[in-house]
Design a protein around this motif. Structure first.
Motif, PDB file in Angstrom:
ATOM      1  N   LYS A 209       0.833  -1.199   0.000  1.00  0.00           N
ATOM      2  CA  LYS A 209       0.000   0.000   0.000  1.00  0.00           C
ATOM      3  C   LYS A 209       0.874   1.259   0.000  1.00  0.00           C
ATOM      4  O   LYS A 209       1.914   1.311   0.667  1.00  0.00           O
ATOM      5  CB  LYS A 209      -0.924   0.013   1.225  1.00  0.00           C
ATOM      6  CG  LYS A 209      -2.076  -0.978   1.129  1.00  0.00           C
ATOM      7  CD  LYS A 209      -3.059  -0.766   2.275  1.00  0.00           C
ATOM      8  CE  LYS A 209      -4.262  -1.674   2.108  1.00  0.00           C
ATOM      9  NZ  LYS A 209      -5.267  -1.470   3.196  1.00  0.00           N
ATOM     10  N   ILE A 210       0.443   2.245  -0.746  1.00  0.00           N
ATOM     11  CA  ILE A 210       1.184   3.494  -0.885  1.00  0.00           C
ATOM     12  C   ILE A 210       0.848   4.432   0.280  1.00  0.00           C
ATOM     13  O   ILE A 210      -0.322   4.666   0.591  1.00  0.00           O
ATOM     14  CB  ILE A 210       0.832   4.175  -2.215  1.00  0.00           C
ATOM     15  CG1 ILE A 210       1.255   3.280  -3.381  1.00  0.00           C
ATOM     16  CG2 ILE A 210       1.484   5.551  -2.325  1.00  0.00           C
ATOM     17  CD1 ILE A 210       0.679   3.691  -4.714  1.00  0.00           C
ATOM     18  N   LYS A 211       1.880   4.949   0.897  1.00  0.00           N
ATOM     19  CA  LYS A 211       1.702   5.922   1.976  1.00  0.00           C
ATOM     20  C   LYS A 211       1.568   7.327   1.409  1.00  0.00           C
ATOM     21  O   LYS A 211       0.650   8.063   1.747  1.00  0.00           O
ATOM     22  CB  LYS A 211       2.885   5.854   2.937  1.00  0.00           C
ATOM     23  CG  LYS A 211       2.793   6.817   4.111  1.00  0.00           C
ATOM     24  CD  LYS A 211       4.015   6.673   5.022  1.00  0.00           C
ATOM     25  CE  LYS A 211       3.937   7.640   6.194  1.00  0.00           C
ATOM     26  NZ  LYS A 211       5.137   7.517   7.081  1.00  0.00           N
ATOM     27  N   LYS A 212       2.492   7.708   0.526  1.00  0.00           N
ATOM     28  CA  LYS A 212       2.409   9.022  -0.096  1.00  0.00           C
ATOM     29  C   LYS A 212       3.215   9.061  -1.394  1.00  0.00           C
ATOM     30  O   LYS A 212       4.124   8.259  -1.610  1.00  0.00           O
ATOM     31  CB  LYS A 212       2.892  10.118   0.849  1.00  0.00           C
ATOM     32  CG  LYS A 212       4.346  10.028   1.261  1.00  0.00           C
ATOM     33  CD  LYS A 212       4.709  11.184   2.190  1.00  0.00           C
ATOM     34  CE  LYS A 212       6.169  11.136   2.616  1.00  0.00           C
ATOM     35  NZ  LYS A 212       6.533  12.268   3.505  1.00  0.00           N
ATOM     36  N   VAL A 213       2.853  10.018  -2.252  1.00  0.00           N
ATOM     37  CA  VAL A 213       3.514  10.228  -3.539  1.00  0.00           C
ATOM     38  C   VAL A 213       3.899  11.693  -3.633  1.00  0.00           C
ATOM     39  O   VAL A 213       3.135  12.573  -3.220  1.00  0.00           O
ATOM     40  CB  VAL A 213       2.582   9.854  -4.717  1.00  0.00           C
ATOM     41  CG1 VAL A 213       3.252  10.141  -6.052  1.00  0.00           C
ATOM     42  CG2 VAL A 213       2.185   8.397  -4.637  1.00  0.00           C
ATOM     43  N   SER A 214       5.074  11.975  -4.172  1.00  0.00           N
ATOM     44  CA  SER A 214       5.565  13.356  -4.214  1.00  0.00           C
ATOM     45  C   SER A 214       4.801  14.232  -5.206  1.00  0.00           C
ATOM     46  O   SER A 214       4.837  15.456  -5.107  1.00  0.00           O
ATOM     47  CB  SER A 214       7.057  13.373  -4.567  1.00  0.00           C
ATOM     48  OG  SER A 214       7.289  12.782  -5.834  1.00  0.00           O
ATOM     49  N   ASN A 215       4.096  13.624  -6.167  1.00  0.00           N
ATOM     50  CA  ASN A 215       3.324  14.404  -7.139  1.00  0.00           C
ATOM     51  C   ASN A 215       1.898  14.606  -6.634  1.00  0.00           C
ATOM     52  O   ASN A 215       1.171  13.636  -6.401  1.00  0.00           O
ATOM     53  CB  ASN A 215       3.309  13.679  -8.489  1.00  0.00           C
ATOM     54  CG  ASN A 215       2.707  14.523  -9.601  1.00  0.00           C
ATOM     55  OD1 ASN A 215       1.613  15.037  -9.466  1.00  0.00           O
ATOM     56  ND2 ASN A 215       3.428  14.651 -10.704  1.00  0.00           N
ATOM     57  N   PRO A 216       1.442  15.863  -6.480  1.00  0.00           N
ATOM     58  CA  PRO A 216       0.106  16.126  -5.939  1.00  0.00           C
ATOM     59  C   PRO A 216      -1.034  15.718  -6.862  1.00  0.00           C
ATOM     60  O   PRO A 216      -2.188  15.641  -6.430  1.00  0.00           O
ATOM     61  CB  PRO A 216       0.114  17.646  -5.713  1.00  0.00           C
ATOM     62  CG  PRO A 216       1.113  18.164  -6.705  1.00  0.00           C
ATOM     63  CD  PRO A 216       2.177  17.111  -6.774  1.00  0.00           C
ATOM     64  N   ASN A 217      -0.733  15.464  -8.138  1.00  0.00           N
ATOM     65  CA  ASN A 217      -1.780  15.091  -9.094  1.00  0.00           C
ATOM     66  C   ASN A 217      -1.985  13.575  -9.191  1.00  0.00           C
ATOM     67  O   ASN A 217      -2.774  13.109 -10.004  1.00  0.00           O
ATOM     68  CB  ASN A 217      -1.436  15.635 -10.485  1.00  0.00           C
ATOM     69  CG  ASN A 217      -1.390  17.149 -10.509  1.00  0.00           C
ATOM     70  OD1 ASN A 217      -2.232  17.815  -9.926  1.00  0.00           O
ATOM     71  ND2 ASN A 217      -0.392  17.702 -11.187  1.00  0.00           N
ATOM     72  N   ALA A 218      -1.287  12.832  -8.357  1.00  0.00           N
ATOM     73  CA  ALA A 218      -1.372  11.372  -8.408  1.00  0.00           C
ATOM     74  C   ALA A 218      -2.750  10.884  -7.978  1.00  0.00           C
ATOM     75  O   ALA A 218      -3.357  11.406  -7.039  1.00  0.00           O
ATOM     76  CB  ALA A 218      -0.305  10.763  -7.511  1.00  0.00           C
ATOM     77  N   LEU A 219      -3.250   9.877  -8.675  1.00  0.00           N
ATOM     78  CA  LEU A 219      -4.509   9.230  -8.338  1.00  0.00           C
ATOM     79  C   LEU A 219      -4.213   7.812  -7.858  1.00  0.00           C
ATOM     80  O   LEU A 219      -3.286   7.168  -8.348  1.00  0.00           O
ATOM     81  CB  LEU A 219      -5.437   9.182  -9.554  1.00  0.00           C
ATOM     82  CG  LEU A 219      -5.828  10.522 -10.170  1.00  0.00           C
ATOM     83  CD1 LEU A 219      -6.668  10.308 -11.435  1.00  0.00           C
ATOM     84  CD2 LEU A 219      -6.596  11.376  -9.171  1.00  0.00           C
ATOM     85  N   PHE A 220      -5.017   7.333  -6.896  1.00  0.00           N
ATOM     86  CA  PHE A 220      -4.770   6.012  -6.324  1.00  0.00           C
ATOM     87  C   PHE A 220      -5.918   5.058  -6.608  1.00  0.00           C
ATOM     88  O   PHE A 220      -7.076   5.461  -6.718  1.00  0.00           O
ATOM     89  CB  PHE A 220      -4.590   6.121  -4.804  1.00  0.00           C
ATOM     90  CG  PHE A 220      -3.484   7.045  -4.380  1.00  0.00           C
ATOM     91  CD1 PHE A 220      -2.166   6.602  -4.351  1.00  0.00           C
ATOM     92  CD2 PHE A 220      -3.751   8.350  -4.028  1.00  0.00           C
ATOM     93  CE1 PHE A 220      -1.141   7.450  -3.966  1.00  0.00           C
ATOM     94  CE2 PHE A 220      -2.739   9.215  -3.647  1.00  0.00           C
ATOM     95  CZ  PHE A 220      -1.433   8.766  -3.610  1.00  0.00           C
ATOM     96  N   SER A 221      -5.584   3.781  -6.700  1.00  0.00           N
ATOM     97  CA  SER A 221      -6.620   2.754  -6.806  1.00  0.00           C
ATOM     98  C   SER A 221      -7.276   2.601  -5.442  1.00  0.00           C
ATOM     99  O   SER A 221      -6.783   3.101  -4.423  1.00  0.00           O
ATOM    100  CB  SER A 221      -5.997   1.428  -7.246  1.00  0.00           C
ATOM    101  OG  SER A 221      -5.037   0.990  -6.291  1.00  0.00           O
ATOM    102  N   GLU A 222      -8.383   1.884  -5.410  1.00  0.00           N
ATOM    103  CA  GLU A 222      -9.124   1.714  -4.157  1.00  0.00           C
ATOM    104  C   GLU A 222      -8.274   1.043  -3.085  1.00  0.00           C
ATOM    105  O   GLU A 222      -8.379   1.376  -1.896  1.00  0.00           O
ATOM    106  CB  GLU A 222     -10.395   0.900  -4.419  1.00  0.00           C
ATOM    107  CG  GLU A 222     -11.336   0.830  -3.232  1.00  0.00           C
ATOM    108  CD  GLU A 222     -12.659   0.167  -3.572  1.00  0.00           C
ATOM    109  OE1 GLU A 222     -13.400  -0.175  -2.631  1.00  0.00           O
ATOM    110  OE2 GLU A 222     -12.940  -0.014  -4.770  1.00  0.00           O
ATOM    111  N   ASP A 223      -7.414   0.097  -3.486  1.00  0.00           N
ATOM    112  CA  ASP A 223      -6.579  -0.592  -2.501  1.00  0.00           C
ATOM    113  C   ASP A 223      -5.258   0.125  -2.235  1.00  0.00           C
ATOM    114  O   ASP A 223      -4.419  -0.359  -1.479  1.00  0.00           O
ATOM    115  CB  ASP A 223      -6.306  -2.038  -2.942  1.00  0.00           C
ATOM    116  CG  ASP A 223      -5.497  -2.124  -4.241  1.00  0.00           C
ATOM    117  OD1 ASP A 223      -5.100  -1.070  -4.777  1.00  0.00           O
ATOM    118  OD2 ASP A 223      -5.272  -3.256  -4.719  1.00  0.00           O
ATOM    119  N   ARG A 224      -5.064   1.283  -2.869  1.00  0.00           N
ATOM    120  CA  ARG A 224      -3.875   2.133  -2.711  1.00  0.00           C
ATOM    121  C   ARG A 224      -2.574   1.402  -3.078  1.00  0.00           C
ATOM    122  O   ARG A 224      -1.505   1.712  -2.570  1.00  0.00           O
ATOM    123  CB  ARG A 224      -3.760   2.694  -1.278  1.00  0.00           C
ATOM    124  CG  ARG A 224      -4.802   3.758  -0.959  1.00  0.00           C
ATOM    125  CD  ARG A 224      -4.516   4.449   0.358  1.00  0.00           C
ATOM    126  NE  ARG A 224      -3.330   5.303   0.281  1.00  0.00           N
ATOM    127  CZ  ARG A 224      -3.330   6.572  -0.135  1.00  0.00           C
ATOM    128  NH1 ARG A 224      -4.457   7.143  -0.541  1.00  0.00           N
ATOM    129  NH2 ARG A 224      -2.200   7.272  -0.152  1.00  0.00           N
TER     130      ARG A 224
END
Length: 251
Positions: A209-224
């Motif tokens: 699971k992703i905690k954070k991404v440096s790009n503010p425009n990133a979109l995540f899947s439901e399971d992150r």
């Protein structure tokens, strides 16, 4: 359809219409995975499928679902490759196991092409897209051999990926001299027009699971576990460092 003719036609698609390019990376628990670039040129088929069909001749009357490796193409052009420099032959060796899958249907107004390979470690993919531009040297015209067109991968940068289980990084470093030479190219304005309405999407799939991404425009899947970021294709070509980002994962 012969491989070379199919690649030439894909170049026509890529240079005449807005396309969507998606760079996919799938990373498994052990760090191995799959890399692919998908090109969707269906919009041109929808607008001008009949005209394109007439150029394709008899091939236009049937759907195409073709899969081959670059090794097959290289085997067919082994005499030409033998005349290339050792450095160029080494570059081509990097991509001989890549698979090209093409689906085309005039009736369904569909044109899809995928360029893919498996990897044992994502670090193996350093500059893999830039290697695509080496394919031009197989063709005296310098344009029709690369599945995604002569400019694809040649964006004057060195691209690297890194994944250690805690963090993932995509980083392109611009080569200033090459960028300056490209800016002075009289054909540069034409390239901008060709790709002005195209998109380049990064879609990366992780085992954690992703905690954070440096790009503010990133979109995540439901399971992150999947991150998607979309850019104008002109950013990929002219400002490749804009596509740099880091991903941190949950413990």
């Amino acid at each position: 359809m012969k491989l070379y003719k199919l690649l030439s036609f894909s170049f026509l698609i890529a240079t005449l219409t807005s396309c969507t390019f998606t760079e996919n990376i799938y990373i498994n628990d052990n760090g191995a995975g799959k890399f692919s670039v998908d090109m969707d040129g269906s919009s041109l088929m929808a607008m001008a499928g009949d005209q394109i069909g007439s150029q394709m001749g008899a091939d236009a009357k049937k759907d195409i679902d073709s899969t081959f490796t670059f090794k097959q193409l290289f085997d067919a052009k082994k005499d030409s490759i033998a005349k290339l420099s050792p450095e160029t032959q080494k570059e081509l060796k990097k991509i001989e196991n890549f698979v090209v899958h093409t689906k085309m249907s005039n009736e369904k107004k569909e044109f899809l092409m995928t360029f893919s390979t498996d990897f044992k470690n994502v670090n193996e993919l350093q500059d893999i897209l830039q290697t695509m531009s080496t394919l031009q040297k197989l063709d005296k015209g310098g344009s029709s051999t690369s599945p995604f067109g002569s400019n694809f991968g040649n964006n004057n940068s060195k691209l690297s990926y890194n994944y250690d289980g805690k963090k993932f990084t995509r980083k392109a470093i611009i080569e200033k001299q090459k960028a300056e030479e490209k800016a002075a190219d009289p054909n540069q304005d034409m390239s901008k027009m060709v790709f002005a309405s195209s998109s380049y999407i990064l879609k990366y799939h992780f085992p954690k699971k992703i905690k954070k991404v440096s790009n503010p425009n990133a979109l995540f899947s439901e399971d992150r576990k999947t991150v998607t970021i979309q850019y104008p294709f002109t950013d990929y070509m002219e400002n490749p460092d804009k596509l740099n980002f880091d991903v941190e994962f949950e413990k």
